[in-house]
Design a protein around this motif. Structure first.
Motif, mmCIF file in Angstrom:
data_model
loop_
_atom_site.group_PDB
_atom_site.id
_atom_site.type_symbol
_atom_site.label_atom_id
_atom_site.label_comp_id
_atom_site.label_asym_id
_atom_site.label_seq_id
_atom_site.Cartn_x
_atom_site.Cartn_y
_atom_site.Cartn_z
ATOM 1 N N GLU A 37 1.020 -1.214 -0.001
ATOM 2 C CA GLU A 37 0.016 -0.061 -0.148
ATOM 3 C C GLU A 37 0.942 1.251 0.166
ATOM 4 O OE1 GLU A 37 -3.771 1.730 0.179
ATOM 5 O OE2 GLU A 37 -3.196 -0.333 0.036
ATOM 6 N N PHE A 38 0.756 2.305 -0.917
ATOM 7 C CA PHE A 38 1.374 3.509 -0.784
ATOM 8 C C PHE A 38 0.955 4.466 0.264
ATOM 9 C CE2 PHE A 38 1.711 7.676 -2.336
ATOM 10 C CZ PHE A 38 3.174 8.049 -2.409
ATOM 11 N N ASN A 39 1.880 5.109 0.855
ATOM 12 C CA ASN A 39 1.376 6.113 1.974
ATOM 13 C C ASN A 39 2.031 7.520 1.687
ATOM 14 O OD1 ASN A 39 0.048 7.033 3.977
ATOM 15 N ND2 ASN A 39 0.998 5.566 5.375
ATOM 16 N N LEU A 40 1.484 8.665 1.838
ATOM 17 C CA LEU A 40 2.203 9.795 1.781
ATOM 18 C C LEU A 40 2.783 10.030 3.035
ATOM 19 C CD1 LEU A 40 -0.038 12.019 -0.233
ATOM 20 C CD2 LEU A 40 2.038 11.391 -0.991
ATOM 21 N N THR A 41 4.217 10.401 3.239
ATOM 22 C CA THR A 41 4.484 10.472 4.490
ATOM 23 C C THR A 41 4.418 12.135 4.930
ATOM 24 O OG1 THR A 41 6.504 9.203 3.667
ATOM 25 C CG2 THR A 41 6.706 9.983 5.749
ATOM 26 N N SER A 42 4.210 11.885 6.392
ATOM 27 C CA SER A 42 4.188 13.596 6.808
ATOM 28 C C SER A 42 5.284 14.176 6.747
ATOM 29 C CB SER A 42 3.494 13.501 8.282
ATOM 30 O OG SER A 42 2.365 13.001 8.363
ATOM 31 N N ILE A 43 5.318 15.591 6.530
ATOM 32 C CA ILE A 43 6.576 16.278 6.206
ATOM 33 C C ILE A 43 7.558 16.365 7.428
ATOM 34 C CG2 ILE A 43 5.714 18.646 6.510
ATOM 35 C CD1 ILE A 43 7.171 19.240 3.871
ATOM 36 N N SER A 44 8.751 16.405 7.340
ATOM 37 C CA SER A 44 9.895 16.612 8.486
ATOM 38 C C SER A 44 10.061 18.002 8.401
ATOM 39 C CB SER A 44 10.977 15.725 8.079
ATOM 40 O OG SER A 44 11.681 16.170 7.015
ATOM 41 N N ASP A 45 10.614 18.403 9.490
ATOM 42 C CA ASP A 45 10.940 19.866 9.939
ATOM 43 C C ASP A 45 12.137 20.115 8.670
ATOM 44 O OD1 ASP A 45 9.354 20.040 11.715
ATOM 45 O OD2 ASP A 45 10.698 20.045 13.391
ATOM 46 N N GLU A 46 12.926 19.357 8.420
ATOM 47 C CA GLU A 46 13.993 19.701 7.321
ATOM 48 C C GLU A 46 13.334 19.867 6.122
ATOM 49 O OE1 GLU A 46 18.127 17.248 5.792
ATOM 50 O OE2 GLU A 46 16.525 16.293 7.036
ATOM 51 N N VAL A 47 12.460 18.846 5.652
ATOM 52 C CA VAL A 47 11.872 19.207 4.144
ATOM 53 C C VAL A 47 10.908 20.135 3.976
ATOM 54 C CG1 VAL A 47 10.592 17.932 2.508
ATOM 55 C CG2 VAL A 47 12.169 16.583 3.511
ATOM 56 N N LEU A 48 10.240 20.653 5.079
ATOM 57 C CA LEU A 48 9.589 21.755 5.137
ATOM 58 C C LEU A 48 10.289 22.796 5.041
ATOM 59 C CD1 LEU A 48 6.598 22.959 5.357
ATOM 60 C CD2 LEU A 48 7.080 23.271 7.931
ATOM 61 N N THR A 49 11.244 23.103 5.660
ATOM 62 C CA THR A 49 12.330 24.290 5.456
ATOM 63 C C THR A 49 12.799 24.090 3.925
ATOM 64 O OG1 THR A 49 12.964 23.979 8.008
ATOM 65 C CG2 THR A 49 14.360 25.288 6.266
ATOM 66 N N PHE A 50 13.215 23.150 3.659
ATOM 67 C CA PHE A 50 13.622 23.051 2.251
ATOM 68 C C PHE A 50 12.540 23.383 1.059
ATOM 69 C CE2 PHE A 50 13.303 20.661 -1.744
ATOM 70 C CZ PHE A 50 14.488 21.115 -2.413
ATOM 71 N N LYS A 51 11.214 23.118 1.210
ATOM 72 C CA LYS A 51 10.212 23.528 0.605
ATOM 73 C C LYS A 51 9.848 25.003 0.628
ATOM 74 C CE LYS A 51 7.785 19.099 -0.265
ATOM 75 N NZ LYS A 51 6.491 18.410 -0.529
ATOM 76 N N LEU A 52 9.876 25.367 1.790
ATOM 77 C CA LEU A 52 9.352 26.737 1.973
ATOM 78 C C LEU A 52 10.756 27.866 1.361
ATOM 79 C CD1 LEU A 52 8.057 26.878 5.618
ATOM 80 C CD2 LEU A 52 6.719 27.018 3.695
ATOM 81 N N GLU A 53 11.846 27.371 1.498
ATOM 82 C CA GLU A 53 12.902 28.069 0.719
ATOM 83 C C GLU A 53 12.894 28.136 -0.709
ATOM 84 O OE1 GLU A 53 16.242 27.274 4.169
ATOM 85 O OE2 GLU A 53 16.726 26.344 2.238
ATOM 86 N N GLU A 54 12.518 27.053 -1.253
ATOM 87 C CA GLU A 54 12.547 26.944 -2.954
ATOM 88 C C GLU A 54 11.328 27.697 -3.298
ATOM 89 O OE1 GLU A 54 14.690 25.428 -4.591
ATOM 90 O OE2 GLU A 54 15.764 25.255 -2.724
#
Ligand code: HEM
Length: 254
Positions: A28-45
């Motif tokens: 079963e595929f699952n979407l993983t809740s965002i980590s602080d690190e990836v959230l920071t990356f996404k917001l910067e981009e």
């Protein structure tokens, strides 16, 4: 060494091919809740390139797809694809009848995500060299990947790049001047398609991993597989994947 991890993805094949190498997902595929690190990356981009990275055709069908995804994966309600993408590790797109209706890719390979909105599977893949089979199968693939009775599919892509960021935004294409293996990174994408239930809409998820190439170079089997695969790429493909200079660096280190 990072690439000795059991989950290290090494999808390099010889010969290199653009054939539609999708595999049915058993788990079963699952979407993983965002980590602080990836959230920071996404917001910067998003701060740097917002209008390039996300775009959508606002409509009831999109709102309905977002609702289905949020409920399916237990995520907060989202009114835009950007809101949804900020909740999960993955980059996301939604397709309807094989056309992209929404996208938020904070770590794109060398393309501008917002420009693919409104385009069909065929149109998106049209510029790719040596992709006759993929293009020929576009309509079939589009309907198959949204067919609920078939379930989810997965594929991986890989490349080598001098840009250490997960994002290979085209504005960064000529900013790096690699001289040796130490300046290079092995980049993979895990791409998953999930039909959304009506045989029309599907979710497309992408997860990116970056590994210093020098870590992989210690493994002679992997090293030779990469070299052999690059050797089988056409000149047009090397150009498309920005691998011409990189190929000469890999050869000079032999
Ligand atoms: C699951 C079935 C799919 C297959 C078999 C497939 C196949 C490919 C192949 C062979 C390439 C070029 C070579 C490579 O980098 O691997 C590519 C690139 C690309 N694909 Fe797909 N693809 C699929 C799904 C999608 C979907 C659903 C989208 C919608 C967003 C998409 C968007 C793109 C884009 C924008 C590129 C160009 C990337 C770049 O230039 O950096 N693909 N795809």
């Amino acid at each position: 060494m990072k690439n000795s991890r059991e989950d290290f993805i090494f999808p390099v094949k010889v010969p290199y091919s653009t054939a539609p190498d999708i595999v049915k997902l058993k788990d079963e595929f699952n979407l993983t809740s965002i980590s602080d690190e990836v959230l920071t990356f996404k917001l910067e981009e998003l701060n740097k390139f917002h209008d390039d990275l996300t775009n959508e055709i606002t409509s009831d069908e999109l709102l309905c797809s977002l609702k289905i995804i949020s409920e399916k994966y237990n995520l907060p309600d989202a009114k835009t694809i950007e809101d949804l993408a900020k909740c999960v590790q993955d980059d996301l797109a939604i397709l309807s009848f094989g056309k992209v209706i929404a996208i938020c890719f904070c770590a794109p390979s060398g393309f501008i995500p917002s420009k693919v909105v409104g385009k069909s599977f065929f149109e998106i893949h049209h510029p790719i060299p040596d992709s006759e089979l993929l293009l020929k199968m576009s309509d079939k693939l589009s309907s198959m990947l949204s067919d609920i009775s078939r379930g989810s599919y997965r594929r991986h892509i890989w490349t080598i790049t001098a840009n250490p960021s997960m994002s290979q935004h085209p504005s960064m294409k000529d900013k790096f001047h690699p001289k040796s293996i130490s300046d290079l990174y092995f980049r993979t994408e895990t791409q998953t398609t999930v039909p959304l239930g009506d045989n029309v809409h599907m979710l497309f998820s992408v997860k990116v991993e970056m590994t210093p190439l020098k870590d992989i170079w210690m493994d002679s089997v992997k090293k030779n597989t990469i070299l052999e695969s690059i050797d089988t790429m056409s000149e047009a493909m090397l150009e498309y994947k920005n691998l011409r200079i990189i190929k000469s660096i890999l050869k000079q280190e032999l």
